[in-house]
Design a protein around this motif. Structure first.
Motif, PDB file in Angstrom:
ATOM      1  N   TYR A  25      10.079   0.975  -2.856  1.00 61.66           N
ATOM      2  CA  TYR A  25      11.492   0.143  -2.673  1.00 61.66           C
ATOM      3  C   TYR A  25      11.147  -0.476  -1.125  1.00 61.66           C
ATOM      4  CZ  TYR A  25      16.053  -0.350  -0.831  1.00 61.66           C
ATOM      5  OH  TYR A  25      17.031  -0.986  -0.396  1.00 61.66           O
ATOM      6  N   ILE A  26      10.195   0.207  -0.405  1.00 65.69           N
ATOM      7  CA  ILE A  26       9.920  -0.544   0.839  1.00 65.69           C
ATOM      8  C   ILE A  26       9.062  -1.691   0.847  1.00 65.69           C
ATOM      9  CG2 ILE A  26      10.224   1.528   2.226  1.00 65.69           C
ATOM     10  CD1 ILE A  26       7.217   1.715   2.670  1.00 65.69           C
ATOM     11  N   THR A  27       8.099  -1.720  -0.272  1.00 66.31           N
ATOM     12  CA  THR A  27       7.526  -2.823  -0.618  1.00 66.31           C
ATOM     13  C   THR A  27       8.209  -3.975  -1.119  1.00 66.31           C
ATOM     14  OG1 THR A  27       5.353  -1.237  -1.333  1.00 66.31           O
ATOM     15  CG2 THR A  27       5.549  -3.725  -2.374  1.00 66.31           C
ATOM     16  N   ASP A  28       8.962  -3.633  -1.990  1.00 62.98           N
ATOM     17  CA  ASP A  28      10.003  -4.599  -2.378  1.00 62.98           C
ATOM     18  C   ASP A  28      10.755  -5.423  -1.474  1.00 62.98           C
ATOM     19  OD1 ASP A  28       8.788  -4.354  -4.985  1.00 62.98           O
ATOM     20  OD2 ASP A  28      10.494  -3.237  -5.842  1.00 62.98           O
ATOM     21  N   THR A  29      11.480  -4.282  -0.452  1.00 62.80           N
ATOM     22  CA  THR A  29      12.447  -4.735   0.413  1.00 62.80           C
ATOM     23  C   THR A  29      11.776  -5.276   1.678  1.00 62.80           C
ATOM     24  OG1 THR A  29      13.763  -3.001  -0.431  1.00 62.80           O
ATOM     25  CG2 THR A  29      14.702  -3.989   1.549  1.00 62.80           C
ATOM     26  N   PHE A  30      10.787  -4.687   2.082  1.00 66.29           N
ATOM     27  CA  PHE A  30      10.198  -5.359   3.468  1.00 66.29           C
ATOM     28  C   PHE A  30       8.941  -5.848   3.293  1.00 66.29           C
ATOM     29  CE2 PHE A  30      12.975  -1.229   4.120  1.00 66.29           C
ATOM     30  CZ  PHE A  30      13.922  -2.128   4.534  1.00 66.29           C
ATOM     31  N   LEU A  31       7.933  -5.097   2.814  1.00 64.47           N
ATOM     32  CA  LEU A  31       6.648  -5.256   2.867  1.00 64.47           C
ATOM     33  C   LEU A  31       6.042  -6.569   2.157  1.00 64.47           C
ATOM     34  CD1 LEU A  31       4.523  -1.957   2.515  1.00 64.47           C
ATOM     35  CD2 LEU A  31       5.567  -3.074   4.589  1.00 64.47           C
ATOM     36  N   ARG A  32       6.527  -6.777   1.034  1.00 67.20           N
ATOM     37  CA  ARG A  32       6.365  -8.231   0.387  1.00 67.20           C
ATOM     38  C   ARG A  32       7.109  -9.208   1.124  1.00 67.20           C
ATOM     39  NH1 ARG A  32       7.360  -6.622  -4.536  1.00 67.20           N
ATOM     40  NH2 ARG A  32       5.359  -5.933  -4.875  1.00 67.20           N
ATOM     41  N   SER A  41       0.735  -0.065   3.876  1.00 67.41           N
ATOM     42  CA  SER A  41       0.534   0.900   2.724  1.00 67.41           C
ATOM     43  C   SER A  41       0.979   2.176   3.164  1.00 67.41           C
ATOM     44  CB  SER A  41      -0.856   0.876   2.290  1.00 67.41           C
ATOM     45  OG  SER A  41      -1.698   1.322   2.981  1.00 67.41           O
ATOM     46  N   THR A  42       1.071   2.724   2.005  1.00 64.47           N
ATOM     47  CA  THR A  42       1.416   4.462   2.043  1.00 64.47           C
ATOM     48  C   THR A  42       0.391   5.142   1.148  1.00 64.47           C
ATOM     49  OG1 THR A  42       2.573   4.796  -0.240  1.00 64.47           O
ATOM     50  CG2 THR A  42       3.704   3.797   1.659  1.00 64.47           C
ATOM     51  N   PRO A  43       0.196   6.442   1.313  1.00 63.97           N
ATOM     52  CA  PRO A  43      -0.852   7.108   0.480  1.00 63.97           C
ATOM     53  C   PRO A  43      -0.629   6.864  -0.959  1.00 63.97           C
ATOM     54  CG  PRO A  43       0.067   8.765   2.171  1.00 63.97           C
ATOM     55  CD  PRO A  43       1.007   7.402   2.191  1.00 63.97           C
ATOM     56  N   GLU A  44       0.544   6.385  -1.489  1.00 62.64           N
ATOM     57  CA  GLU A  44       0.309   6.077  -2.984  1.00 62.64           C
ATOM     58  C   GLU A  44      -0.198   4.510  -3.232  1.00 62.64           C
ATOM     59  OE1 GLU A  44       4.590   6.582  -3.795  1.00 62.64           O
ATOM     60  OE2 GLU A  44       4.739   8.678  -3.621  1.00 62.64           O
ATOM     61  N   ASN A  45      -0.247   3.784  -2.370  1.00 64.51           N
ATOM     62  CA  ASN A  45      -0.768   2.683  -2.998  1.00 64.51           C
ATOM     63  C   ASN A  45      -1.803   1.972  -1.619  1.00 64.51           C
ATOM     64  OD1 ASN A  45       0.799   1.689  -0.552  1.00 64.51           O
ATOM     65  ND2 ASN A  45       1.867   0.244  -1.732  1.00 64.51           N
ATOM     66  N   THR A  46      -2.659   2.740  -1.134  1.00 64.14           N
ATOM     67  CA  THR A  46      -3.371   2.516  -0.093  1.00 64.14           C
ATOM     68  C   THR A  46      -4.866   1.875  -0.851  1.00 64.14           C
ATOM     69  OG1 THR A  46      -3.084   4.274   1.427  1.00 64.14           O
ATOM     70  CG2 THR A  46      -5.268   3.363   1.579  1.00 64.14           C
ATOM     71  N   SER A  47      -5.337   0.740  -0.120  1.00 61.19           N
ATOM     72  CA  SER A  47      -6.289   0.137  -0.615  1.00 61.19           C
ATOM     73  C   SER A  47      -7.685   0.645  -0.598  1.00 61.19           C
ATOM     74  CB  SER A  47      -6.412  -1.338  -0.050  1.00 61.19           C
ATOM     75  OG  SER A  47      -7.524  -2.272  -0.482  1.00 61.19           O
ATOM     76  N   ALA A  48      -8.587   0.827  -1.417  1.00 59.79           N
ATOM     77  CA  ALA A  48      -9.897   1.391  -1.133  1.00 59.79           C
ATOM     78  C   ALA A  48     -10.659   0.337  -0.599  1.00 59.79           C
ATOM     79  CB  ALA A  48     -10.634   1.710  -2.682  1.00 59.79           C
ATOM     80  N   THR A  49     -10.433  -0.935  -0.286  1.00 59.37           N
ATOM     81  CA  THR A  49     -11.248  -1.722   0.338  1.00 59.37           C
ATOM     82  C   THR A  49     -10.695  -1.962   1.928  1.00 59.37           C
ATOM     83  OG1 THR A  49     -10.070  -3.773  -0.415  1.00 59.37           O
ATOM     84  CG2 THR A  49     -11.826  -2.946  -1.711  1.00 59.37           C
ATOM     85  N   ALA A  50      -9.574  -1.426   2.230  1.00 55.34           N
ATOM     86  CA  ALA A  50      -9.121  -1.524   3.769  1.00 55.34           C
ATOM     87  C   ALA A  50     -10.123  -1.135   4.741  1.00 55.34           C
ATOM     88  CB  ALA A  50      -7.647  -0.856   3.667  1.00 55.34           C
ATOM     89  N   PHE A  98      11.356   2.530   8.749  1.00 61.99           N
ATOM     90  CA  PHE A  98      11.417   2.134   7.320  1.00 61.99           C
ATOM     91  C   PHE A  98      12.409   2.819   6.539  1.00 61.99           C
ATOM     92  CE2 PHE A  98       7.427   0.516   8.691  1.00 61.99           C
ATOM     93  CZ  PHE A  98       7.034  -0.748   7.996  1.00 61.99           C
ATOM     94  N   ALA A  99      12.437   4.087   6.680  1.00 65.45           N
ATOM     95  CA  ALA A  99      13.373   4.961   6.202  1.00 65.45           C
ATOM     96  C   ALA A  99      14.932   4.662   6.553  1.00 65.45           C
ATOM     97  CB  ALA A  99      13.206   6.553   6.443  1.00 65.45           C
ATOM     98  N   ALA A 100      15.302   4.461   7.706  1.00 67.38           N
ATOM     99  CA  ALA A 100      16.450   4.052   8.136  1.00 67.38           C
ATOM    100  C   ALA A 100      16.917   2.719   7.788  1.00 67.38           C
ATOM    101  CB  ALA A 100      16.490   4.277   9.811  1.00 67.38           C
ATOM    102  N   ALA A 101      15.895   1.705   7.863  1.00 68.81           N
ATOM    103  CA  ALA A 101      16.127   0.371   7.307  1.00 68.81           C
ATOM    104  C   ALA A 101      16.429   0.416   5.845  1.00 68.81           C
ATOM    105  CB  ALA A 101      15.077  -0.457   7.444  1.00 68.81           C
ATOM    106  N   SER A 102      15.885   1.422   4.988  1.00 67.81           N
ATOM    107  CA  SER A 102      16.000   1.493   3.555  1.00 67.81           C
ATOM    108  C   SER A 102      17.758   2.078   3.431  1.00 67.81           C
ATOM    109  CB  SER A 102      15.101   2.241   2.866  1.00 67.81           C
ATOM    110  OG  SER A 102      13.822   1.630   3.106  1.00 67.81           O
ATOM    111  N   VAL A 103      17.919   2.875   4.050  1.00 70.52           N
ATOM    112  CA  VAL A 103      19.328   3.630   3.813  1.00 70.52           C
ATOM    113  C   VAL A 103      20.152   2.183   4.319  1.00 70.52           C
ATOM    114  CG1 VAL A 103      20.872   5.508   4.745  1.00 70.52           C
ATOM    115  CG2 VAL A 103      18.503   5.907   4.194  1.00 70.52           C
ATOM    116  N   MET A 104      20.060   1.889   5.248  1.00 70.41           N
ATOM    117  CA  MET A 104      21.211   0.937   5.780  1.00 70.41           C
ATOM    118  C   MET A 104      21.174  -0.246   4.690  1.00 70.41           C
ATOM    119  SD  MET A 104      22.105   2.044   8.598  1.00 70.41           S
ATOM    120  CE  MET A 104      23.138   0.871   9.224  1.00 70.41           C
ATOM    121  N   LYS A 105      19.946  -0.835   4.239  1.00 70.60           N
ATOM    122  CA  LYS A 105      20.141  -1.517   3.079  1.00 70.60           C
ATOM    123  C   LYS A 105      20.949  -1.379   1.939  1.00 70.60           C
ATOM    124  CE  LYS A 105      18.954  -5.827   1.561  1.00 70.60           C
ATOM    125  NZ  LYS A 105      19.482  -6.997   2.159  1.00 70.60           N
TER     126      LYS A 105
END
Length: 694
Positions: A218-225, A233-242, A104-111
């Motif tokens: 950034y990865i949410t907007d560019t890839f996940l969504r 998810s990441t530790p910053e937006n982990t779902s409590a119900t997952a 994801f990091a490499a793809a983000s840099v390339m984008k």
């Protein structure tokens, strides 16, 4: 309860790239469990093949669970899960993907490069003006060097990068640039590619600075969504119900807790096999369109060839931009390009294998096991799928190394005997006139090889070949090639420089005396926050071990003076990763050891726990407080009042975790005759202790 130590496996395989948003209709087709091929006899047979392999793997190895998916163009042909978990496993069960996050990091840099927000070959300090190091060469580091692991960094992330879920502090990541500012490089930027976590944590900083967004956003907007990866998810937006997949070691009766990895780009993303299969479409010829063809081609190119590397051979590790392998064995024998990235964190392991020209990919996630076995399972699934599509795979045969009859070893090869090192330690090579080569590794059985012709030595089962390489940089390397065969999963291949020959390092009398006084002394970590993963997994102390027969080294670290030693091996691939600078400091009567960002205290500076110990207060510097355990307190039960954001842990004489309060709470524990007790928390935190005889 006794927990055996789980070591982070140093495997590799990188990934990365993405392409424009999937349409809702296309995505529905991709994720539908009633896809077109689902009812076909061929697909049902492939599904049974995958499930049987996964079940047998879990039953025969130290796996708790396995989740897998195989995608063909935009349709998931196979998806399943086997094993145990707290809740029943399903296709939405979430796993940590570890270092597969690097893609994801490499793809983000390339984008960002596609939009001209940055240039791959422009020094990154121009985008990150607060990035500095105690080494002027840092100004030559580019984004390309971060993505192909050739920046020359020592390679370890900050100390508190893995935390028991709950208090998800990001202090270490927030201060990462400050940590780098005190470090020197281990090699010239661009000299060679060596697996480097810090390269990708630094790339995370780069993405955030250039994009103006958090890496998660950034990865949410560019890839996940766009790819509708709704369970990622990441530790910053982990779902409590997952629903999470949990690891269950052999000894304990309960599962380990979930652990957050706050070095997100390096290893902190969570996902499912189906989500990652959707992500894999980015790399396919008929992919999702998020990245341009040029970006994908650059990522899939042989970046490892830019610097020092062994000669071409069958292998599972040959870096692209982000990918750990752009020429994965055995697909190379079929003239099929295969890209691979693996990830190993303490209890989770992951592998992604993509065949871009065939528009296929396989994902295997697990609790327990290893990324290398997951990769072999993914490879096996893809080979079976290729066969069902009429692509001949019968030409693949298991390989071994030849042994020429009647050959005599050239006597000049005997000069390669001596001491060798990789970043984790040392080994001794002996070579007899009759052509027998022995590899002696401390605390392991000696391995023997026989001269087999063409300057190489081969193991008795012909699975492994050793050669010596005098490289252009003036260093001598132990080149090891191996075909490893798993009874269920088939064969894998590795080719790597595994060690570098050490040169004599004679010491003066005063330096020799200083290190002789430390020889055999253990040092215990004190910089850990109270919910650090390391308290859970066991804390084997660092022990100074200097040898008399080849003086001047502590393991792989060359002793520089009475108070410092440094790893100077420069080995591409895996064996040279995470080198260390060790320095000793005395504060009052206590001696501390600094290993890069880590801080440890000498066992000689630790007091023994007594029955009179009634309270412990964490000092203003926030360092953990250690006590030694002796027969004087054996058989007693410590009843400890724990402050908020505080914890204690108890270890036996082998450094295995017997009790960790974050996980075990107030469960009674009787102290052993040998071992250690540690208290960690915020500065000023106070623990009240009462010893009860049992």
């Amino acid at each position: 309860m006794l927990r055996t130590q789980q070591l982070k496996t140093k495997t590799t395989i990188l990934l990365v790239a993405l392409c424009a948003a999937l349409s809702g209709a296309a995505h529905a087709q991709t994720m539908a469990h009633t896809a077109t091929f689902q009812d076909s006899r061929t697909t049902l047979a492939l599904d049974r093949f995958a499930k049987t392999l996964a079940e047998n793997l879990v039953q025969s190895s130290d796996y708790t669970s396995v989740q897998y998916a195989l995608i063909d163009v935009d349709t998931i042909l196979v998806s399943g899960q086997v094993g145990e978990n707290v809740k029943p496993l399903n296709h939405d069960t979430v796993y940590g993907i570890g270092s597969v996050s690097k893609i994801f990091a490499a793809a983000s840099v390339m984008k960002l490069a596609e939009t001209n927000a940055l240039n791959l070959d422009t020094p990154i300090y121009r985008y990150l003006p607060d990035f500095t190091m105690a080494d002027p060469r840092y100004k030559r580091i580019t984004a390309r060097m971060l993505l192909n692991h050739s920046a020359g960094l020592r390679g370890d992330d900050y100390v508190n990068d893995a935390l028991i879920s709950g208090d998800n502090s990001t202090d270490g990541y927030d201060n990462f640039l400050t940590i780098l500012s005190t470090q020197e490089l281990n090699a010239d930027p661009g000299a060679y590619s060596v697996y480097c976590n810090s390269c990708f944590t630094l790339s995370e900083k780069l993405v955030e600075r250039v994009s103006g967004k958090s890496f998660t956003q950034y990865i949410t907007d560019t890839f996940l969504r766009p790819l509708r990866m709704t369970h990622s998810s990441t530790p910053e937006n982990t779902s409590a119900t997952a629903d999470y997949a949990y690891f269950k070691p052999e000894d304990p009766s309960s599962y380990w807790p979930w652990i957050h990895y706050n070095v997100i780009a390096s290893g902190g993303i969570n996902s499912t096999a189906e989500d990652m299969a959707s992500f894999a479409r980015v790399f396919m010829q008929n992919g999702a369109g998020i990245l341009s063809e040029d970006s994908l081609a650059q990522m899939q190119a042989a970046e490892y060839r830019r610097g020092l590397w062994p000669a071409e051979a069958d292998d599972s590790g040959n870096y692209g931009l982000g990918w750990d392998s752009v020429k994965l064995y055995p697909f190379n024998d079929l003239r099929i390009q295969a890209l691979a990235k693996g990830g190993d964190i303490t209890s989770h392991h992951a592998s992604l294998v993509v065949l871009p020209q065939q528009n296929m990919a396989a994902v295997v996630l697990s609790t327990g096991g290893s990324s290398s076995l997951n990769q072999q399972l993914a490879t096996k699934l893809l080979l079976q799928a290729l066969a069902t599509k009429g692509i001949a795979t019968t030409s693949l045969v298991e390989k071994s190394f030849p042994v020429l009859a009647g050959v005599i070893m050239p006597q000049q090869l005997a000069s390669y005997a001596g001491e060798y090192a990789h970043s984790d330690g040392r080994l001794t090579i002996t070579i007899s006139q009759a052509g027998e080569l022995n590899v002696d590794v401390p605390d392991a059985d000696m391995q023997s090889f026989q001269y087999a012709g063409n300057q190489g030595f081969v193991s008795p089962d012909r699975s492994t070949r050793i050669e010596f390489v005098d490289a252009a940089n003036g260093r001598t390397y132990l080149w090891v090639r191996r075909y490893g065969t798993h009874p269920l999963l088939g064969q894998e291949a590795t080719s790597e420089f595994q060690a570098q020959k050490l040169q004599p390092n004679p010491l003066n009398a005063s330096t020799k005396a200083a290190w002789a006084a430390r020889n055999g002394v253990r040092y215990y970590p004190v910089k850990l926050v109270y919910n650090s993963e390391r308290f859970l997994t066991g804390l084997p102390p660092e022990e100074v071990q200097v040898t008399k027969d080849f003086e001047g080294y502590w393991g792989a670290k060359r002793i520089r003076d009475a108070k410092s030693a440094v790893s100077e091996v420069q080995i591409p691939g895996q064996a040279g990763r995470e080198t260390q600078l060790a320095t000793f400091e005395t504060r009052g009567r206590k001696e501390y050891l600094h290993l890069n960002d880590d801080v440890l205290i000498s066992q000689q500076s630790i007091t023994a726990l007594t029955l009179d110990t009634q309270h412990v207060e964490i000092a203003a510097d926030g360092l953990a407080t250690w006590f030694g355990l002796t027969p004087a307190t054996a058989g007693y039960e410590p009843q400890i009042t724990v402050p908020d954001k505080g914890a204690y842990a108890i270890y036996d004489g082998e450094a295995n975790t017997l009790h960790y309060s974050v996980v075990d709470g107030a469960t009674p524990i009787t102290l052993p005759e040998q071992g250690a007790l540690v208290f960690a928390g915020l500065p000023g935190s106070t623990f009240q202790i009462r010893m009860v005889k049992r």
